[in-house]
Design a protein around this motif. Structure first.
Motif, PDB file in Angstrom:
ATOM      1  N   GLY A 390       0.823  -1.208   0.000  1.00  0.00           N
ATOM      2  CA  GLY A 390       0.000   0.000   0.000  1.00  0.00           C
ATOM      3  C   GLY A 390       0.855   1.254   0.000  1.00  0.00           C
ATOM      4  O   GLY A 390       0.581   2.203  -0.756  1.00  0.00           O
ATOM      5  N   TRP A 391       1.881   1.278   0.855  1.00  0.00           N
ATOM      6  CA  TRP A 391       2.789   2.428   0.878  1.00  0.00           C
ATOM      7  C   TRP A 391       3.424   2.633  -0.490  1.00  0.00           C
ATOM      8  O   TRP A 391       3.502   3.757  -0.994  1.00  0.00           O
ATOM      9  CB  TRP A 391       3.888   2.205   1.926  1.00  0.00           C
ATOM     10  CG  TRP A 391       4.951   3.250   1.848  1.00  0.00           C
ATOM     11  CD1 TRP A 391       4.968   4.456   2.488  1.00  0.00           C
ATOM     12  CD2 TRP A 391       6.130   3.218   1.029  1.00  0.00           C
ATOM     13  NE1 TRP A 391       6.087   5.162   2.123  1.00  0.00           N
ATOM     14  CE2 TRP A 391       6.823   4.429   1.228  1.00  0.00           C
ATOM     15  CE3 TRP A 391       6.677   2.283   0.150  1.00  0.00           C
ATOM     16  CZ2 TRP A 391       8.024   4.729   0.587  1.00  0.00           C
ATOM     17  CZ3 TRP A 391       7.869   2.572  -0.504  1.00  0.00           C
ATOM     18  CH2 TRP A 391       8.534   3.786  -0.279  1.00  0.00           C
ATOM     19  N   MET A 392       3.874   1.544  -1.102  1.00  0.00           N
ATOM     20  CA  MET A 392       4.543   1.653  -2.394  1.00  0.00           C
ATOM     21  C   MET A 392       3.610   2.223  -3.455  1.00  0.00           C
ATOM     22  O   MET A 392       3.966   3.172  -4.161  1.00  0.00           O
ATOM     23  CB  MET A 392       5.070   0.274  -2.809  1.00  0.00           C
ATOM     24  CG  MET A 392       5.749   0.221  -4.165  1.00  0.00           C
ATOM     25  SD  MET A 392       4.576  -0.102  -5.513  1.00  0.00           S
ATOM     26  CE  MET A 392       4.014  -1.743  -5.082  1.00  0.00           C
ATOM     27  N   LEU A 396       4.237   6.080  -5.047  1.00  0.00           N
ATOM     28  CA  LEU A 396       4.552   6.241  -6.464  1.00  0.00           C
ATOM     29  C   LEU A 396       3.433   6.966  -7.202  1.00  0.00           C
ATOM     30  O   LEU A 396       3.689   7.756  -8.119  1.00  0.00           O
ATOM     31  CB  LEU A 396       4.829   4.872  -7.102  1.00  0.00           C
ATOM     32  CG  LEU A 396       6.117   4.181  -6.641  1.00  0.00           C
ATOM     33  CD1 LEU A 396       6.267   2.836  -7.337  1.00  0.00           C
ATOM     34  CD2 LEU A 396       7.340   5.047  -6.898  1.00  0.00           C
ATOM     35  N   ASP A 397       2.190   6.731  -6.801  1.00  0.00           N
ATOM     36  CA  ASP A 397       1.073   7.439  -7.425  1.00  0.00           C
ATOM     37  C   ASP A 397       1.163   8.935  -7.131  1.00  0.00           C
ATOM     38  O   ASP A 397       0.927   9.769  -8.020  1.00  0.00           O
ATOM     39  CB  ASP A 397      -0.246   6.877  -6.913  1.00  0.00           C
ATOM     40  CG  ASP A 397      -1.444   7.591  -7.526  1.00  0.00           C
ATOM     41  OD1 ASP A 397      -1.763   7.307  -8.682  1.00  0.00           O
ATOM     42  OD2 ASP A 397      -2.042   8.455  -6.835  1.00  0.00           O
ATOM     43  N   TYR A 398       1.515   9.281  -5.912  1.00  0.00           N
ATOM     44  CA  TYR A 398       1.645  10.700  -5.544  1.00  0.00           C
ATOM     45  C   TYR A 398       2.743  11.375  -6.359  1.00  0.00           C
ATOM     46  O   TYR A 398       2.554  12.460  -6.926  1.00  0.00           O
ATOM     47  CB  TYR A 398       1.949  10.801  -4.049  1.00  0.00           C
ATOM     48  CG  TYR A 398       2.243  12.208  -3.584  1.00  0.00           C
ATOM     49  CD1 TYR A 398       1.217  13.080  -3.247  1.00  0.00           C
ATOM     50  CD2 TYR A 398       3.556  12.658  -3.478  1.00  0.00           C
ATOM     51  CE1 TYR A 398       1.486  14.377  -2.823  1.00  0.00           C
ATOM     52  CE2 TYR A 398       3.842  13.955  -3.053  1.00  0.00           C
ATOM     53  CZ  TYR A 398       2.803  14.814  -2.722  1.00  0.00           C
ATOM     54  OH  TYR A 398       3.073  16.091  -2.319  1.00  0.00           O
ATOM     55  N   SER A 430      10.615  -2.593  -5.569  1.00  0.00           N
ATOM     56  CA  SER A 430      11.183  -3.853  -6.042  1.00  0.00           C
ATOM     57  C   SER A 430      11.233  -3.923  -7.561  1.00  0.00           C
ATOM     58  O   SER A 430      10.831  -3.001  -8.276  1.00  0.00           O
ATOM     59  CB  SER A 430      10.348  -5.015  -5.511  1.00  0.00           C
ATOM     60  OG  SER A 430       9.114  -5.115  -6.226  1.00  0.00           O
ATOM     61  N   HIS A 431      11.692  -5.071  -8.042  1.00  0.00           N
ATOM     62  CA  HIS A 431      11.757  -5.320  -9.486  1.00  0.00           C
ATOM     63  C   HIS A 431      10.386  -5.205 -10.134  1.00  0.00           C
ATOM     64  O   HIS A 431      10.285  -4.852 -11.312  1.00  0.00           O
ATOM     65  CB  HIS A 431      12.348  -6.709  -9.749  1.00  0.00           C
ATOM     66  CG  HIS A 431      11.472  -7.827  -9.261  1.00  0.00           C
ATOM     67  ND1 HIS A 431      11.416  -8.230  -7.940  1.00  0.00           N
ATOM     68  CD2 HIS A 431      10.593  -8.615  -9.923  1.00  0.00           C
ATOM     69  CE1 HIS A 431      10.558  -9.210  -7.804  1.00  0.00           C
ATOM     70  NE2 HIS A 431      10.035  -9.471  -8.987  1.00  0.00           N
ATOM     71  N   ASP A 432       9.327  -5.505  -9.399  1.00  0.00           N
ATOM     72  CA  ASP A 432       7.976  -5.451  -9.971  1.00  0.00           C
ATOM     73  C   ASP A 432       7.593  -4.045 -10.411  1.00  0.00           C
ATOM     74  O   ASP A 432       6.676  -3.877 -11.224  1.00  0.00           O
ATOM     75  CB  ASP A 432       6.949  -5.952  -8.945  1.00  0.00           C
ATOM     76  CG  ASP A 432       6.892  -7.464  -8.872  1.00  0.00           C
ATOM     77  OD1 ASP A 432       7.179  -8.122  -9.893  1.00  0.00           O
ATOM     78  OD2 ASP A 432       6.570  -7.990  -7.792  1.00  0.00           O
ATOM     79  N   GLU A 433       8.283  -3.027  -9.884  1.00  0.00           N
ATOM     80  CA  GLU A 433       7.926  -1.645 -10.208  1.00  0.00           C
ATOM     81  C   GLU A 433       8.684  -1.101 -11.412  1.00  0.00           C
ATOM     82  O   GLU A 433       8.490   0.051 -11.797  1.00  0.00           O
ATOM     83  CB  GLU A 433       8.182  -0.743  -8.995  1.00  0.00           C
ATOM     84  CG  GLU A 433       7.538  -1.231  -7.711  1.00  0.00           C
ATOM     85  CD  GLU A 433       6.127  -1.784  -7.935  1.00  0.00           C
ATOM     86  OE1 GLU A 433       5.318  -1.110  -8.606  1.00  0.00           O
ATOM     87  OE2 GLU A 433       5.848  -2.889  -7.443  1.00  0.00           O
ATOM     88  N   VAL A 434       9.552  -1.907 -12.008  1.00  0.00           N
ATOM     89  CA  VAL A 434      10.351  -1.416 -13.147  1.00  0.00           C
ATOM     90  C   VAL A 434      10.303  -2.402 -14.320  1.00  0.00           C
ATOM     91  O   VAL A 434      11.260  -2.522 -15.078  1.00  0.00           O
ATOM     92  CB  VAL A 434      11.809  -1.138 -12.719  1.00  0.00           C
ATOM     93  CG1 VAL A 434      11.861   0.046 -11.771  1.00  0.00           C
ATOM     94  CG2 VAL A 434      12.451  -2.357 -12.068  1.00  0.00           C
TER      95      VAL A 434
END
Length: 637
Positions: A390-392, A396-398, A430-434
């Motif tokens: 949730g924090w991630m 990133l949305d902000y 993490s890797h999931d975000e790139v």
């Protein structure tokens, strides 16, 4: 039971082993099943209850007829036998005769070593390695305690560095390079994407077939031990990504192992994962649970792994995960919870912490399932920590919004504190975000190049100050511009760019400050370690908060998420005296504009934000500042 056990035991499984296997509680099957070398040969044991016959075939007889195994007479479904002439390094498979008389050759589910893909045979192997990490192992319970700093560098071994152009690195050649780099950067841990043997390199290890074997792509098991050993001797912990949620349907693997759906559910509504096109373990089968428990303990016992990050826990917990109505089967109470998976996860965590109280299990769990990181005796799942997805997502949305619009999304940043202490959280970038078209972290920051790097520095500054342990995927520390790909290596040449080199310096300094000050880590999981100072100033997109450790030395963190310099910005503090500006993301050394507060300032006896003292600060553009309370009057928190 937590120490290494010999691979040279040639006795067949005894009645107690069989009992624990069938009960689902055996956690050391790795030295009782598969192939165990002895004097002049090897003993074999494999579970295939629905096979008509099982033979061992291999390079030792030119892949001929092989030798038959004998089915035990205790209804365990275990086939056993001893075979002379099998030597260290020989290749083998189990030739399974299915109920219809057809034959299929299967790799050993418990193999310690496999052929390098695309080959698929198992190797008879006797592990032989002299560990040199005694100091780390003796101290890691203290070094990994909940009140210690944990800053994790997530790595895919095949694409971090490739010392030989165009070739995958070896465990041994990457070991000193990785240890030196991570230590210099100040990270406390390395987290490795799954190294368990996997047929498809492009799965990054998340489609495993060899649950007990480090991938032969990078060398033999002893070389993987050398990698872990080298990191430990450098004072770096090793976390391993582990995948008990699903496995691929490759013909040589676990799928339909004895001609039936043995490890997986037969009904595709339970046994097939529609998103990942893979098989789902049947956690209601005790022998499958024992297999997975033994895999987990294998990495901890044999390979000295310090924590297991358990992948895709949400997919295990929910029967309807990734499915539409009518595509799943409710549990016996009519609900969507996978009761067998819940029971397995609790048993897993109880076994790990029973035998290795100085390690951790970390759940990648993306829903609001309650008490993931709470003890099983309280009704929790028993994990030590949980990724804060949730924090991630919110952060990133902000930050993707142009700063002029961020005031309308201020709650994205402040909301995380409402639940920050419900679990023992790790903050993951993490890797999931790139991957998968999301772009790199730097590409998601708005503005020109200077603003993008300032934005990424502010993201990391805010992240390192927020309650929770830290995780950053490789390449993020220097703002790699391209989306990550497993082919090739990171763009190390980018460090010739001053902004990217400066970003890496910032991450290293964040790690050092984070480790140095207990206020930034000692109470990561306790609300007593955090206090808002200024959380309501959405119009200016400013946040200010205190991190506390109970030792009388607070750290004040002030974040300005707009490119405007703000002068005489008053922030309350709990004590008088000098507050040193310990870090400023706008420092010129980090690629910033050099706006700051001349190293710090004396607090004035003017109350603000409900605190008795205050600082009138200059806030740099897109900047994050850390102020350390050096001395002074008061001090009550």
């Amino acid at each position: 039971m937590g120490g290494d056990r010999s691979d040279q035991r040639a006795a067949l499984l005894d009645a107690h082993d069989v009992y624990l296997f069938r009960e689902g509680s055996h956690a050391r099957l790795y030295d009782r099943m598969g192939c165990v070398l002895g004097e002049g040969g090897a003993r074999f044991a494999v579970w295939a209850p629905n096979a008509r016959s099982v033979r061992v075939v291999g390079s030792f007889d030119g892949w001929g007829e092989g030798a038959p195994l004998v089915l035990r007479a205790d209804d365990s479904g275990l086939w056993e036998g001893e075979l002379a002439g099998v030597a260290h390094g020989d290749l083998y498979k189990f030739r399974v005769e299915r109920a219809d008389g057809s034959l299929i050759d299967k790799a050993d589910p418990y193999a310690v070593y496999a052929e390098a893909p695309p080959a698929t045979a198992s190797r008879a192997w006797r592990l032989d390695y002299a560990w040199g990490d005694g100091d780390w192992m003796a101290a890691r319970g203290r070094l990994q305690a909940a009140d210690r700093a944990m800053s994790i560098y997530e790595v895919h071994l095949g694409s971090w560095r490739r010392p030989r152009a165009g070739q995958l690195p070896g465990y041994r050649e990457i070991a000193p390079l990785l240890a030196e780099y991570v230590r210099a950067m100040g990270f406390t841990h390395v987290e490795l994407l799954p190294v368990a043997e996997h047929p498809f390199y492009g799965s990054w290890g998340y489609q495993s077939t060899g649950y007990f074997a480090p991938s032969a792509r990078y060398g033999p098991p002893e070389d993987f031990m050398f990698l872990v050993d080298t990191l430990h001797q450098a004072g770096i912990g090793v976390i391993l990504d582990w995948v008990p949620s699903h496995f691929p349907s490759d013909a040589h693997g676990l799928a339909e192992f004895d001609g039936t759906h043995l490890y997986e559910h037969a009904d595709p509504r339970q046994g097939y994962h529609p998103e990942w096109h893979s098989c789902i373990f049947n956690y209601g089968r005790h022998e499958v649970c024992a297999f997975l428990l033994s895999s987990a303990l294998n990495w901890l016992d044999r390979y000295h792994i310090d924590a297991l990050r358990v992948d895709a826990v949400a997919s295990m917990l929910y029967l309807d995960y990734g499915r539409r109505a009518g595509e799943w089967i409710p549990n016996r109470h009519g609900g969507k919870e996978n009761l067998e998976a819940v029971a397995f996860l609790r048993r897993l965590n109880e076994a790990v912490y029973r035998d290795h109280p100085d390690v951790h299990t970390i759940a990648e769990e993306s829903t609001a399932w309650p008490m993931v990181s709470r003890p099983t005796y309280l009704g929790g799942l028993g994990f030590g920590m949980k990724w804060n997805m949730g924090w991630m997502h919110d952060t990133l949305d902000y930050l993707k919004h142009d700063p002029i619009y961020r005031k309308f999304h201020h709650g994205r940043l402040t909301f995380s504190i409402w639940y920050a202490f419900q679990e023992n959280f790790v903050l993951p970038l993490s890797h999931d975000e790139v991957v998968y078209g999301k772009g790199s972290l730097i590409a998601r920051m708005p503005g020109d190049d200077w603003q993008r790097f300032a934005g990424l520095r502010s993201l990391f500054g805010y992240m390192w100050a927020h309650p929770g342990k830290k995780l950053l995927f490789m390449g993020g520390e220097f703002g790699q511009r391209a989306e990550w790909t497993h082919e090739g290596e990171l763009d190390w040449a980018a460090l010739d760019n001053p902004l990217q080199a400066a970003l890496r310096l910032w991450v290293g300094d964040l790690n050092r400050l984070y480790r140095e000050h207990p206020a930034l880590h000692a109470l990561d999981f306790d609300p007593a370690g955090f206090r808002w100072v200024d959380s309501e100033n959405a119009d200016d997109s400013v946040l200010a908060f205190l991190r506390l450790a109970g030792d009388g030395r607070a750290v004040l963190v002030v974040c300005n998420f707009t490119p405007l310099v703000r002068h005489n910005y008053v922030v309350g503090v709990p004590a008088g005296g000098f507050w040193r500006e310990a870090l400023n993301s706008d420092g010129m050394a980090y690629g910033g504009s050099g706006v700051g507060n001349f190293g710090g300032m004396e607090a004035a006896p003017a109350p603000a934000h409900g605190l008795p003292w205050s600082l009138a600060l200059t806030l740099p553009p897109l900047g994050v500042m850390y102020f350390v309370q050096e001395s002074g009057d008061g001090g009550g928190h």
